[in-house]
Enzyme design. Structure first.
Site, PDB file in Angstrom:
ATOM      1  N   ASN A  24       6.382  -3.104  12.123  1.00 47.22           N
ATOM      2  CA  ASN A  24       7.574  -3.815  11.330  1.00 47.22           C
ATOM      3  C   ASN A  24       7.121  -4.591  10.415  1.00 47.22           C
ATOM      4  O   ASN A  24       7.218  -4.593   9.244  1.00 47.22           O
ATOM      5  CB  ASN A  24       8.391  -4.659  12.237  1.00 47.22           C
ATOM      6  CG  ASN A  24       9.483  -3.568  13.064  1.00 47.22           C
ATOM      7  OD1 ASN A  24      10.656  -3.127  12.608  1.00 47.22           O
ATOM      8  ND2 ASN A  24       9.399  -3.535  14.376  1.00 47.22           N
ATOM      9  N   HIS A 118      15.443  -6.032  17.027  1.00 48.85           N
ATOM     10  CA  HIS A 118      15.433  -6.044  18.393  1.00 48.85           C
ATOM     11  C   HIS A 118      16.002  -4.496  18.558  1.00 48.85           C
ATOM     12  O   HIS A 118      16.732  -4.147  17.708  1.00 48.85           O
ATOM     13  CB  HIS A 118      16.591  -6.740  19.153  1.00 48.85           C
ATOM     14  CG  HIS A 118      16.465  -6.530  20.607  1.00 48.85           C
ATOM     15  ND1 HIS A 118      15.764  -6.965  21.324  1.00 48.85           N
ATOM     16  CD2 HIS A 118      17.362  -6.026  21.229  1.00 48.85           C
ATOM     17  CE1 HIS A 118      15.997  -6.509  22.749  1.00 48.85           C
ATOM     18  NE2 HIS A 118      17.092  -5.853  22.650  1.00 48.85           N
TER      19      HIS A 118
END
Ligand code: GRF
Length: 212
Positions: A24, A118
Site C-alpha cells: 500500500n 482494511h
C-alpha cells in the site's frame, strides 16, 4: 480575492505508518511519481526493523524512521511515536499495514487526519485475517474500506469502500491478492479526495462534496 475550489488539489504532507511488506505504501509512492496525487510522503515510520516497506521507501528516496516496538513497553513505544508525529506535524497519517492499535493520545492529537486501509467491508470482519473471516462466514461479497481512525479496532468514519465478489474456488490467497489490488486503488483515490478537500467528516459519517 481568489476562491479555492474543492477540486483543486492541495499537496498534503503525509506520514505513512507501516509494519510489513508495504504494497500500500508502494501504491502511494507510485501514484505520486505518476502524478495521480500531488502529496509528498514526509516520512515512513516502521515499528519493525525488517519491514520490507522500509526498503521500498529507501528505494524511492523517501525519508524513513524506525521506532521499534519490540522489547519496549506499550507506553514507551507510543510516547516515542507520538513525539515523532508531533515533530513532523503531518497533514495526513496513513496506516498502511501498521499492526498496532494506536494509543488514545495519538488518536486525540490526530483525529480526522489519520486513515486506515482494511481488507473487508467494515464493520464486517474487523481485526486480523479479514479475508479468512469473510471466507469462513460464507459471504458472497467482501471488499476493502478506507476509514478515519478512531479509538476502536477498525472502526471510525468510513470514507470509501469497494466491493469484491467471492467465488466458489477462492482461497485466502486468491481473495487476498484481488483485494490487495483493490486496496491500492481505493487508498490512492481516498488521498486524492482528501487533497481536493472533498471529504466532510460529520459525526460517525463522512460525506463527499459534489464535484463541480
Ligand atoms: C493490507 O491488507 C491492509 O489492508 C492491512 O494490512 C495489509 C498491509 O499490506 N491493514 P501491505 O503491507 O500494504 O502490503
Amino acid at each position: 480575492m481568489t476562491m479555492s475550489s474543492p477540486m483543486s488539489p492541495r499537496p498534503l504532507k503525509i506520514v505513512v505508518l507501516v509494519s510489513g511488506r508495504g504494497t500500500n505504501l508502494q501504491a502511494i509512492i507510485d501514484a505520486k511519481s505518476s502524478q495521480v496525487i500531488c502529496s509528498q510522503i514526509q516520512c515512513v515510520i516502521s515499528n519493525v526493523k525488517e519491514a520490507l516497506a522500509l526498503q521500498r521507501a529507501q528505494e524511492a528516496k523517501v525519508p524513513t524512521k524506525l521506532i521499534e516496538s519490540h522489547g519496549k513497553s506499550r507506553t514507551e513505544f507510543f510516547s516515542n511515536l507520538h513525539a515523532e508525529l508531533k515533530a513532523l506535524n503531518p497533514d495526513l497519517i496513513v496506516l498502511a499495514g501498521f499492526m498496532k492499535i494506536l494509543s488514545e493520545d495519538i488518536i486525540d492529537s490526530f483525529y480526522g487526519k489519520m486513515i486506515n486501509i482494511h481488507p473487508s467491508l467494515l464493520p464486517a470482519f474487523p481485526g486480523l485475517s479479514a479475508q479468512k473471516q469473510a471466507l469462513e462466514a460464507g459471504v458472497k461479497i467482501t471488499g476493502c474500506t478506507v476509514h478515519f481512525v478512531d479509538k476502536g479496532c477498525d472502526t471510525g468514519p468510513i470514507i470509501l469502500q469497494k466491493a469484491e465478489p467471492i467465488y466458489d474456488h477462492d482461497t485466502v490467497e486468491s481473495l487476498s491478492a484481488r483485494l490487495l489490488q483493490k486496496e491500492h486503488t481505493t487508498l490512492v483515490e481516498t488521498i486524492s479526495l482528501l487533497e481536493r478537500d472533498m471529504v466532510v467528516l460529520q459525526g460517525n459519517r463522512t460525506l463527499l462534496k459534489k464535484q463541480l
